[in-house]
Design a protein around this motif. Structure first.
Motif, PDB file in Angstrom:
ATOM      1  N   LEU A 106      69.023  52.829-113.490  1.00  0.00           N
ATOM      2  CA  LEU A 106      69.105  52.507-112.222  1.00  0.00           C
ATOM      3  C   LEU A 106      68.959  51.045-111.367  1.00  0.00           C
ATOM      4  N   ALA A 107      67.943  50.127-111.766  1.00  0.00           N
ATOM      5  CA  ALA A 107      68.117  48.679-111.750  1.00  0.00           C
ATOM      6  C   ALA A 107      68.698  47.362-111.786  1.00  0.00           C
ATOM      7  N   THR A 108      69.191  48.178-113.107  1.00  0.00           N
ATOM      8  CA  THR A 108      70.579  47.030-113.546  1.00  0.00           C
ATOM      9  C   THR A 108      71.953  47.827-112.858  1.00  0.00           C
ATOM     10  N   GLU A 109      71.841  49.113-112.271  1.00  0.00           N
ATOM     11  CA  GLU A 109      73.103  50.023-111.672  1.00  0.00           C
ATOM     12  C   GLU A 109      73.451  49.610-110.583  1.00  0.00           C
ATOM     13  N   ILE A 110      72.552  49.267-109.657  1.00  0.00           N
ATOM     14  CA  ILE A 110      72.334  49.084-108.177  1.00  0.00           C
ATOM     15  C   ILE A 110      71.892  47.591-108.067  1.00  0.00           C
ATOM     16  N   SER A 231      60.670  54.969-107.186  1.00  0.00           N
ATOM     17  CA  SER A 231      61.207  54.709-105.780  1.00  0.00           C
ATOM     18  C   SER A 231      62.321  52.763-106.119  1.00  0.00           C
ATOM     19  N   VAL A 232      63.294  52.308-105.509  1.00  0.00           N
ATOM     20  CA  VAL A 232      63.784  51.263-105.386  1.00  0.00           C
ATOM     21  C   VAL A 232      63.353  50.375-104.277  1.00  0.00           C
ATOM     22  N   SER A 233      63.202  48.935-104.635  1.00  0.00           N
ATOM     23  CA  SER A 233      63.124  48.249-103.435  1.00  0.00           C
ATOM     24  C   SER A 233      64.332  47.106-103.235  1.00  0.00           C
ATOM     25  N   GLY A 234      64.545  46.330-102.582  1.00  0.00           N
ATOM     26  CA  GLY A 234      65.114  45.198-102.224  1.00  0.00           C
ATOM     27  C   GLY A 234      65.249  44.713-100.705  1.00  0.00           C
ATOM     28  N   PRO A 235      65.965  43.833-100.344  1.00  0.00           N
ATOM     29  CA  PRO A 235      66.564  43.121 -99.034  1.00  0.00           C
ATOM     30  C   PRO A 235      66.455  44.214 -97.789  1.00  0.00           C
ATOM     31  N   GLN A 236      65.822  44.019 -96.660  1.00  0.00           N
ATOM     32  CA  GLN A 236      65.728  45.008 -95.217  1.00  0.00           C
ATOM     33  C   GLN A 236      67.641  45.543 -95.237  1.00  0.00           C
ATOM     34  N   ARG A 246      74.073  51.627 -99.012  1.00  0.00           N
ATOM     35  CA  ARG A 246      72.861  53.096 -98.833  1.00  0.00           C
ATOM     36  C   ARG A 246      73.882  53.910 -99.607  1.00  0.00           C
ATOM     37  N   ASP A 247      75.183  54.727 -99.456  1.00  0.00           N
ATOM     38  CA  ASP A 247      74.823  55.127-100.050  1.00  0.00           C
ATOM     39  C   ASP A 247      74.872  55.426-101.616  1.00  0.00           C
ATOM     40  N   GLN A 248      75.824  54.355-102.613  1.00  0.00           N
ATOM     41  CA  GLN A 248      74.944  53.824-103.457  1.00  0.00           C
ATOM     42  C   GLN A 248      73.509  54.255-104.301  1.00  0.00           C
ATOM     43  N   ILE A 249      72.894  54.278-103.043  1.00  0.00           N
ATOM     44  CA  ILE A 249      71.318  53.861-103.422  1.00  0.00           C
ATOM     45  C   ILE A 249      71.385  55.125-103.821  1.00  0.00           C
ATOM     46  N   ALA A 250      71.327  56.482-101.846  1.00  0.00           N
ATOM     47  CA  ALA A 250      70.721  57.643-102.377  1.00  0.00           C
ATOM     48  C   ALA A 250      71.556  58.295-103.894  1.00  0.00           C
ATOM     49  N   VAL A 251      72.604  57.914-104.171  1.00  0.00           N
ATOM     50  CA  VAL A 251      73.507  58.902-105.585  1.00  0.00           C
ATOM     51  C   VAL A 251      72.211  58.587-106.359  1.00  0.00           C
ATOM     52  N   ALA A 252      72.531  56.922-106.434  1.00  0.00           N
ATOM     53  CA  ALA A 252      71.750  56.676-107.992  1.00  0.00           C
ATOM     54  C   ALA A 252      70.283  57.348-107.981  1.00  0.00           C
TER      55      ALA A 252
END
Length: 268
Positions: A106-110, A231-236, A246-252
């Motif tokens: 997941l971290a690598t993908e997004i 969860s995933v986190s990164g720049p606001q 945002r959509d890519q994050i939701a799907v992944a």
């Protein structure tokens, strides 16, 4: 529907097989496929064993509570003894071991930091953290304890719990404000959890850390009970409404949580 028979096994690769065990397993799979063994001659033929062996296997499996008589339709169905074995297997799995490769992908993908946490009282303990090959600005590490009412992992776990349990958990616990967006009352918390439950994800745009955005999805077990959250986190800016990613994050993150839930026995 026929089950594989002991005659179809390769003797070179199954030299240590115990034929009676193989026959018993084949019989369980045969019954699981919807065959009730009402006609023992037909069932024995489908399984590649003689009728006497089938009757002895049925008797043994019933005694061990792996199968039981189907009082409505006759024949046999699987029994709760199998469910007990399955529950013990699922509870014995190491969720951290199962979560780590999923979070790494997941971290690598997004390209964002990924975490797995579990609820402990009114806090979330971060058990797994995987990061991509980029600069990480979040302060969340393995072993970190986060207030469940404020952090996205805690919110999505709480949103999937019976509300009366949540209210009882926080009834005598002060909810400190981490930022101006943190719910600090039971009413505010209920409103936030209702929103997270409808969304199926918990989002934060600087809700917990200034300049940091995050998103979390719940991980469920075989009984539909939350066992943790990813969860995933990164720049606001990456998590702002309308952001390209945002959509890519939701799907992944939905896919990652679904995969880990499946490994924990959740049927979906």
């Amino acid at each position: 529907m026929a089950a594989p028979t002991s005659e179809t096994t390769d003797p070179k690769t199954n030299a240590y097989d115990v034929p009676p065990v193989t026959r018993a397993i084949n019989l369980l799979r045969y019954i699981a496929a919807g065959n009730r063994c009402r006609n023992t001659s037909k069932a024995a033929s489908a399984l590649g064993i003689n009728r006497t062996t089938l009757i002895r296997l049925l008797h043994t499996l019933e005694r061990e509570q792996m199968i039981e008589s189907d009082r409505e339709g006759g024949g046999y169905i699987l029994s709760y003894g199998l469910l007990e074995l399955a529950a013990n297997m699922l509870s014995g799995r190491n969720v951290v071991r199962l979560a780590r490769p999923i979070l790494s992908r997941l971290a690598t993908e997004i390209g964002l930091s990924a975490h797995f946490g579990v609820l402990s009282g009114t806090e979330v303990i971060v058990l797994v953290r995987e990061t991509p090959n980029v600069q990480i600005i979040s302060n969340v590490h393995e072993g970190s304890r986060l207030p469940a009412h404020a952090a996205v992992m805690g919110r999505i776990i709480l949103a999937n719990m019976p509300r009366e349990e949540v209210l009882a958990l926080f009834a005598d616990h002060p909810m400190s404000a981490v930022t101006s967006k943190t719910p600090t009352s039971l009413d505010d918390l209920s409103t936030q959890l209702d929103h997270d439950a409808r969304e199926g994800l918990a989002w934060s745009v600087a809700f917990f850390e200034e300049g940091i955005g995050s998103c979390a999805a719940v991980v469920l077990d075989h009984s539909n009970t939350p066992v943790g959250a990813i969860s995933v986190s990164g720049p606001q800016a990456t998590f702002d409404l309308g952001a390209d990613k945002r959509d890519q994050i939701a799907v992944a993150i939905r896919a990652a949580a679904k995969q880990l839930s499946s490994l924990m026995g959740h049927a979906g």
